[in-house]
Design a protein around this motif. Structure first.
Motif, PDB file in Angstrom:
ATOM      1  N   GLU A  56       0.116   9.915   4.418  1.00 15.43           N
ATOM      2  CA  GLU A  56       0.221   8.614   4.395  1.00 15.43           C
ATOM      3  C   GLU A  56      -0.302   7.726   3.387  1.00 15.43           C
ATOM      4  O   GLU A  56      -0.015   6.941   2.745  1.00 15.43           O
ATOM      5  CB  GLU A  56      -0.575   8.255   5.731  1.00 15.43           C
ATOM      6  CG  GLU A  56      -0.594   6.708   5.928  1.00 15.43           C
ATOM      7  CD  GLU A  56      -1.473   6.445   7.375  1.00 15.43           C
ATOM      8  OE1 GLU A  56      -1.641   5.093   7.592  1.00 15.43           O
ATOM      9  OE2 GLU A  56      -1.974   7.275   8.163  1.00 15.43           O
ATOM     10  N   LYS A  99       6.964  -1.087   2.482  1.00 17.03           N
ATOM     11  CA  LYS A  99       5.778  -0.634   3.349  1.00 17.03           C
ATOM     12  C   LYS A  99       6.022   1.007   3.249  1.00 17.03           C
ATOM     13  O   LYS A  99       4.750   1.535   3.572  1.00 17.03           O
ATOM     14  CB  LYS A  99       6.127  -0.884   5.004  1.00 17.03           C
ATOM     15  CG  LYS A  99       6.179  -2.457   5.099  1.00 17.03           C
ATOM     16  CD  LYS A  99       4.706  -2.653   5.175  1.00 17.03           C
ATOM     17  CE  LYS A  99       4.439  -4.132   5.710  1.00 17.03           C
ATOM     18  NZ  LYS A  99       3.214  -4.480   5.609  1.00 17.03           N
ATOM     19  N   SER A 109       3.074   1.691   9.443  1.00 11.49           N
ATOM     20  CA  SER A 109       3.400   0.705  10.121  1.00 11.49           C
ATOM     21  C   SER A 109       5.049   0.723  10.339  1.00 11.49           C
ATOM     22  O   SER A 109       5.511   0.097  11.066  1.00 11.49           O
ATOM     23  CB  SER A 109       3.285  -0.610   9.153  1.00 11.49           C
ATOM     24  OG  SER A 109       4.067  -0.617   8.063  1.00 11.49           O
ATOM     25  N   SER A 111       2.961   1.039   0.430  1.00 11.44           N
ATOM     26  CA  SER A 111       1.761   0.746   1.075  1.00 11.44           C
ATOM     27  C   SER A 111       1.481   0.962   2.212  1.00 11.44           C
ATOM     28  O   SER A 111       0.092   1.224   2.635  1.00 11.44           O
ATOM     29  CB  SER A 111       1.651  -0.951   0.975  1.00 11.44           C
ATOM     30  OG  SER A 111       2.965  -1.627   1.949  1.00 11.44           O
ATOM     31  N   ASP A 112       2.064   1.028   3.398  1.00 10.08           N
ATOM     32  CA  ASP A 112       1.655   1.482   4.560  1.00 10.08           C
ATOM     33  C   ASP A 112       2.657   2.175   5.613  1.00 10.08           C
ATOM     34  O   ASP A 112       3.392   1.630   6.375  1.00 10.08           O
ATOM     35  CB  ASP A 112       1.134   0.107   5.422  1.00 10.08           C
ATOM     36  CG  ASP A 112       0.716   0.301   6.726  1.00 10.08           C
ATOM     37  OD1 ASP A 112       0.294   1.411   7.262  1.00 10.08           O
ATOM     38  OD2 ASP A 112       0.664  -0.862   7.505  1.00 10.08           O
TER      39      ASP A 112
END
Length: 136
Positions: A109, A35, A42, A38-39
């Motif tokens: 981000e 994560k 989150s 990718s994100d």
């Protein structure tokens, strides 16, 4: 005139004694399916760090194997302004690419890896819109 000087004096005092909030950056390291790559949003507060005055810039560094360009990991965090330069360096068989240096809260981000997939998605959407408008 006296009230104007008093207002200016008050504003200067308020500015002098106001606390400056530290910059918040995502701070994590993750592999291809992690994560952090990718994100990072989150991951919540676990992946956020308040930077110090000596490290006031958020960064993203993406590491690949130098010869094959195989993706290894993404690192995010805080760094000194003088140490954050967009570009790539090779060391020990790896290529380290600083893809982002920014100075706003949680500005690190998005990564180049994410931007490339978003660009492809946008291009495909535009292509379908154009093709869909044609009448045969």
């Amino acid at each position: 005139m006296a009230s104007r000087s008093f207002a200016l004096y008050t504003a200067c005092l308020a500015l002098a004694f106001s606390s400056v909030e530290a910059l918040d950056c995502y701070s994590c390291i993750g592999g291809p399916s992690d994560k952090c790559t990718s994100d990072p949003a989150s991951l919540g507060s676990n992946a956020q760090k308040s930077c110090t005055e000596s490290d006031p810039v958020c960064y993203i560094i993406e590491t690949t194997v130098a010869d094959t360009k195989q993706f290894v990991d993404t690192a995010r965090g805080c760094v000194a302004k003088t140490e954050c330069t967009i570009g790539c360096t090779k060391e020990g068989g790896f290529q380290f690419c600083t893809t982002q240096c920014c100075e706003a809260d949680l500005c690190n981000e998005s990564s180049v890896r994410g931007l490339h997939s978003n660009a492809v998605t946008i291009f495909v959407g535009i292509l379908f819109a154009i093709v869909g408008r044609r009448t045969f």
